[in-house]
Design a protein around this motif. Structure first.
Motif, PDB file in Angstrom:
ATOM      1  N   PRO A 153       6.183  45.116   4.474  1.00  9.21           N
ATOM      2  CA  PRO A 153       7.247  45.791   3.710  1.00  9.21           C
ATOM      3  C   PRO A 153       8.387  44.853   3.335  1.00  9.21           C
ATOM      4  CG  PRO A 153       6.531  47.171   5.527  1.00  9.21           C
ATOM      5  CD  PRO A 153       5.845  45.849   5.708  1.00  9.21           C
ATOM      6  N   GLU A 154       8.694  43.867   4.225  1.00 11.83           N
ATOM      7  CA  GLU A 154       9.766  42.921   3.920  1.00 11.83           C
ATOM      8  C   GLU A 154       9.404  42.089   2.695  1.00 11.83           C
ATOM      9  OE1 GLU A 154      12.390  39.361   6.045  1.00 11.83           O
ATOM     10  OE2 GLU A 154      10.476  39.998   6.910  1.00 11.83           O
ATOM     11  N   VAL A 155       8.143  41.614   2.633  1.00 13.00           N
ATOM     12  CA  VAL A 155       7.703  40.819   1.490  1.00 13.00           C
ATOM     13  C   VAL A 155       7.688  41.673   0.221  1.00 13.00           C
ATOM     14  CG1 VAL A 155       5.710  39.625   0.491  1.00 13.00           C
ATOM     15  CG2 VAL A 155       6.421  39.137   2.837  1.00 13.00           C
ATOM     16  N   ARG A 156       7.303  42.913   0.370  1.00 11.04           N
ATOM     17  CA  ARG A 156       7.300  43.806  -0.792  1.00 11.04           C
ATOM     18  C   ARG A 156       8.714  43.925  -1.362  1.00 11.04           C
ATOM     19  NH1 ARG A 156       5.573  48.392   1.508  1.00 11.04           N
ATOM     20  NH2 ARG A 156       3.440  47.567   1.579  1.00 11.04           N
ATOM     21  N   GLN A 157       9.703  43.996  -0.455  1.00 15.96           N
ATOM     22  CA  GLN A 157      11.091  44.080  -0.885  1.00 15.96           C
ATOM     23  C   GLN A 157      11.537  42.785  -1.563  1.00 15.96           C
ATOM     24  OE1 GLN A 157      12.470  46.961  -0.347  1.00 15.96           O
ATOM     25  NE2 GLN A 157      14.643  46.704  -0.799  1.00 15.96           N
ATOM     26  N   ILE A 158      11.073  41.645  -1.031  1.00 15.61           N
ATOM     27  CA  ILE A 158      11.420  40.348  -1.621  1.00 15.61           C
ATOM     28  C   ILE A 158      10.819  40.240  -3.019  1.00 15.61           C
ATOM     29  CG2 ILE A 158      11.038  37.857  -1.429  1.00 15.61           C
ATOM     30  CD1 ILE A 158      11.152  38.203   1.627  1.00 15.61           C
ATOM     31  N   PHE A 159       9.561  40.606  -3.148  1.00 12.62           N
ATOM     32  CA  PHE A 159       8.892  40.536  -4.444  1.00 12.62           C
ATOM     33  C   PHE A 159       9.595  41.402  -5.483  1.00 12.62           C
ATOM     34  CE2 PHE A 159       4.347  39.274  -2.914  1.00 12.62           C
ATOM     35  CZ  PHE A 159       4.838  38.023  -2.583  1.00 12.62           C
ATOM     36  N   ALA A 160      10.090  42.562  -5.048  1.00 17.31           N
ATOM     37  CA  ALA A 160      10.722  43.486  -5.989  1.00 17.31           C
ATOM     38  C   ALA A 160      12.085  42.984  -6.471  1.00 17.31           C
ATOM     39  CB  ALA A 160      10.882  44.863  -5.342  1.00 17.31           C
ATOM     40  N   SER A 161      12.743  42.113  -5.663  1.00 17.00           N
ATOM     41  CA  SER A 161      14.084  41.653  -6.033  1.00 17.00           C
ATOM     42  C   SER A 161      14.091  40.242  -6.621  1.00 17.00           C
ATOM     43  CB  SER A 161      15.008  41.694  -4.810  1.00 17.00           C
ATOM     44  OG  SER A 161      14.505  40.863  -3.777  1.00 17.00           O
ATOM     45  N   TYR A 162      12.991  39.509  -6.489  1.00 16.15           N
ATOM     46  CA  TYR A 162      12.916  38.137  -6.981  1.00 16.15           C
ATOM     47  C   TYR A 162      12.807  38.128  -8.512  1.00 16.15           C
ATOM     48  CZ  TYR A 162      11.157  33.304  -7.392  1.00 16.15           C
ATOM     49  OH  TYR A 162      10.978  31.993  -7.731  1.00 16.15           O
ATOM     50  N   ASP A 163      13.378  37.099  -9.158  1.00 15.70           N
ATOM     51  CA  ASP A 163      13.420  37.051 -10.629  1.00 15.70           C
ATOM     52  C   ASP A 163      12.125  36.581 -11.274  1.00 15.70           C
ATOM     53  OD1 ASP A 163      15.960  38.036 -10.834  1.00 15.70           O
ATOM     54  OD2 ASP A 163      16.917  36.057 -10.832  1.00 15.70           O
ATOM     55  N   TRP A 164      11.259  35.878 -10.552  1.00 18.43           N
ATOM     56  CA  TRP A 164       9.969  35.413 -11.051  1.00 18.43           C
ATOM     57  C   TRP A 164      10.104  34.625 -12.359  1.00 18.43           C
ATOM     58  CZ3 TRP A 164       6.533  35.473  -7.440  1.00 18.43           C
ATOM     59  CH2 TRP A 164       6.540  36.493  -6.473  1.00 18.43           C
ATOM     60  N   PRO A 165      10.784  33.447 -12.298  1.00 15.25           N
ATOM     61  CA  PRO A 165      10.901  32.635 -13.516  1.00 15.25           C
ATOM     62  C   PRO A 165       9.558  32.145 -14.040  1.00 15.25           C
ATOM     63  CG  PRO A 165      11.648  31.411 -11.578  1.00 15.25           C
ATOM     64  CD  PRO A 165      11.470  32.816 -11.144  1.00 15.25           C
ATOM     65  N   GLY A 166       8.553  32.026 -13.139  1.00 15.32           N
ATOM     66  CA  GLY A 166       7.211  31.627 -13.567  1.00 15.32           C
ATOM     67  C   GLY A 166       6.323  32.791 -13.923  1.00 15.32           C
ATOM     68  N   ASN A 167       6.887  34.010 -13.861  1.00 15.24           N
ATOM     69  CA  ASN A 167       6.190  35.237 -14.273  1.00 15.24           C
ATOM     70  C   ASN A 167       4.921  35.493 -13.464  1.00 15.24           C
ATOM     71  OD1 ASN A 167       7.953  36.191 -16.513  1.00 15.24           O
ATOM     72  ND2 ASN A 167       7.525  34.114 -17.255  1.00 15.24           N
ATOM     73  N   VAL A 168       3.894  36.056 -14.092  1.00 15.49           N
ATOM     74  CA  VAL A 168       2.689  36.474 -13.376  1.00 15.49           C
ATOM     75  C   VAL A 168       1.973  35.271 -12.767  1.00 15.49           C
ATOM     76  CG1 VAL A 168       0.449  37.637 -13.583  1.00 15.49           C
ATOM     77  CG2 VAL A 168       2.408  38.496 -14.864  1.00 15.49           C
ATOM     78  N   ARG A 169       2.004  34.135 -13.476  1.00 15.73           N
ATOM     79  CA  ARG A 169       1.339  32.939 -12.949  1.00 15.73           C
ATOM     80  C   ARG A 169       1.970  32.497 -11.635  1.00 15.73           C
ATOM     81  NH1 ARG A 169       1.834  29.271 -17.139  1.00 15.73           N
ATOM     82  NH2 ARG A 169      -0.037  30.147 -18.109  1.00 15.73           N
TER      83      ARG A 169
END
Length: 605
Positions: free
Chosen positions: A502-518
């Motif tokens: 759940p902690e990682v799920r929360q991190i993934f949801a708040s991260y900006d993902w500059p590299g997008n899906v890749r």
């Protein structure tokens, strides 16, 4: 169901009379099945027989007429609740069980009481003077009709309600509804209903009358025929056509015309609404079919649904497509989906990354070259445009092409022809071009780095891929897909990955993902390869991602909620096992020592 008529007024008040397969005759004669000692009743006044599975009322040319729901009818198919007046007696036709019959149905209406008062006062109510019922009878019927058609979205049901109302309150012989084709303005369909039948058997319609009503847009009526347009402020829906029996004393009165006008107005609005609802449902089905194209992409967000729709519409065409978006958003997947859903799908799709070649090498890769065209060109070489005959060429990073090469691409797209490098022979190209870029081509045009004419040739169908941060609701789906894709690379010495914490799920949801899906895919792949636990935890993420964890306040709130859920589950297990901790641990498939430690941590005694 026991079909019957019940007398609610007159000398036989309160008496029920079951209806069987044989004709039931009502009159003053001793031979009648229902004998009424009433001077207003003829010797054989009327009869009820069966036409198919419905009772059919027939007036036997009585002197004073047979009335149903306040209207004179020479003949009528009976419906549940119909009120039949024979002289001073009123009968109600019922085809429901007694428990379903309301008490109000078995009582006289104010209009019926007023009729009886006039009859007792010597106003006999002859047939010719009684074509129109009391206003309250008509109003009740019309309000019921309006309520039913306003609640319906089905055109067939609305038309049935129109027929039911008209036959209930008017002595007509037949009614037809003619619906227009909105595209051709001609008649699309005609539905018929006759007093003698509940089927749609056609009867003759005066085409001169219907043609004039269609062309003039106004009502046409005479003693025996009435034709009203079914019109709304925005559309001409069709026509309502009603006809009296050619032989007989019945004709359309001014009251009938007013009522038919009101019926036509309400029916037109309801039918137009039903037609619009049907169109919306059809459009929704069409869009869903477009969404269900074979695309190979992951996501259910609104932005991705729009991409699927575009792929479904653009795929079957042969037009050039320009896909824009940041690196890692899945532009190549869109290109493959367009090819897969095109008539060229049986042929190959060639992918070229324009940023991976020098200008000369890229020209040779695409167009081919003749022997001696440049240093090292020791033999003739065909380019992708020749090999891709009948297929698709995907030009990724088209914004990196030189100005010279852009001119050659423009000629290829415009004229479907090209020359090899160093050659003079014109070659034909039967292929489709799909291009993609993460460069702002409009800015590049202003700076003189990209040809405007090539841009407009490429941008026939534009598709923009959203950033992952713009469709965060798709992240759990993507994570599950990548775990499934890379699960096999986990060493056999460690348990297979089943998900993320759940902690990682929360991190993934708040991260900006500059590299997008890749970038997300690379993170999951690395965590599976290097991790050792069943669930990917924070410690298995790159620092660039894990350092973007939620603020302590947010995390604390989440931990509180998680502990409350754990506590509820453990309490239920303890209740089921009569507070036996060992049994509760087995019930939850937990180690007893871990279970005891969990109870202590959650302050469960």
């Amino acid at each position: 169901m026991h079909p019957r008529i019940v007398a609610i007024s007159g000398p036989l008040k309160g008496s029920p009379f079951p209806l069987g397969p044989f004709e039931l005759v009502i009159g003053r004669d001793r031979s009648c099945d229902i004998r009424l000692d009433d001077p207003l009743v003829s010797r054989k006044h009327c009869g009820i027989s069966h036409e198919g599975n419905r009772p059919f009322l027939l007036d036997m040319q009585s002197a004073t007429g047979t009335f149903v729901n306040g209207f004179y009818f020479p003949a009528k198919m009976l419906l549940n609740g119909d009120r039949i007046r024979v002289g001073r007696s009123i009968f109600v036709y019922l085809d429901q069980d007694d428990a379903e019959v309301g008490s109000a149905m078995l009582m006289r209406t104010p209009a019926e009481e007023e009729w009886d008062r006039k009859v007792n006062a010597g106003q006999s109510g002859q047939r010719a003077a009684a074509y129109e019922a009391a206003m309250s009878t008509v109003l009740d019927a019309f309000l019921e009709f309006n309520g039913r058609i306003n609640a319906s979205r089905d055109a067939d049901e609305i038309q049935s309600r129109v027929f039911e109302l008209i036959f209930r309150v008017m002595p007509v012989e037949g009614v037809a509804i003619l619906l227009r084709d909105l595209d051709t303005a001609g008649i699309l369909s005609t539905t018929y209903r006759s007093i003698l039948s509940q089927s749609d058997e056609p009867f003759p319609i005066d085409e001169i009358v219907t043609g004039k009503a269609l062309s003039d847009g106004g009502p046409i009526y005479s003693d025996k025929v009435v034709c009203f347009p079914l019109s709304t402020p925005s559309a001409k829906v069709g026509l309502l056509y009603a006809v009296m029996a050619a032989e007989g004393l019945e004709w359309f009165t001014a009251g009938h015309v007013r009522l038919l006008e009101a019926v036509a107005g309400s029916a037109a609005v309801a039918l137009e609404r039903a037609r619009y609802v049907a169109w919306l449902e059809g459009e929704n089905r069409r869009l869903n079919e477009a969404i269900n194209v074979e695309h190979g992409m992951i996501g259910r967000s609104d932005k991705m649904q729009k991409i699927y729709q575009l792929v479904g519409r653009a795929g079957p065409s042969d037009l050039t497509v320009l896909i824009t978006g940041e690196s890692g958003t899945g532009k190549e997947l869109v290109a493959k989906a367009l090819h897969r859903n095109s008539p060229r799908a049986q042929n190959a799709m060639y992918v070229v990354n324009c940023a991976a070649f020098t200008d000369t090498l890229l020209g040779s890769e695409l167009f081919g070259h003749e022997k001696g065209a440049f240093t090292g060109a020791d033999k003739l070489r065909k380019g992708l445009f020749e090999f891709a005959d009948g297929g698709t060429v995907f030009l990724d990073e088209i914004g990196e092409c030189s100005f010279t090469l852009q001119a050659d691409l423009l000629r290829l797209i415009q004229q479907r022809e090209f020359k090899r490098l160093g050659g003079n022979q014109l070659l034909r190209a039967n292929l489709r071009i799909i291009a993609a870029t993460n460069v702002d081509l409009e800015k590049a045009m202003k700076e003189g780095r990209f040809r405007q004419d090539l841009y407009f040739r490429l941008n026939v169908i534009p598709i923009h891929m959203p950033k992952l941060a713009e469709r965060r609701e798709d992240i759990p789906l993507l994570v599950a897909e990548f775990i499934k894709k890379y699960g096999h690379i986990r060493s056999g010495a460690y348990p297979p990955v089943q998900g993320v914490t759940p902690e990682v799920r929360q991190i993934f949801a708040s991260y900006d993902w500059p590299g997008n899906v890749r970038e997300l895919e690379n993170v999951i792949e690395a965590a599976i390869a290097l991790g050792t636990s069943t669930y990917i935890g924070r410690e298995e993420l790159p620092l660039s991602v894990s350092l973007k964890a939620p603020e302590p306040a947010e995390l604390g709130q989440w931990v509180t909620q998680l502990n409350a859920c754990k506590k509820t589950i453990i309490e239920r297990a303890l209740q089921k096992t009569s507070l036996n901790r060992a049994e509760a641990a087995r019930l939850l498939d937990l180690n007893p020592k871990y279970f005891s430690a969990l109870c202590k941590e959650l302050h469960l005694k």
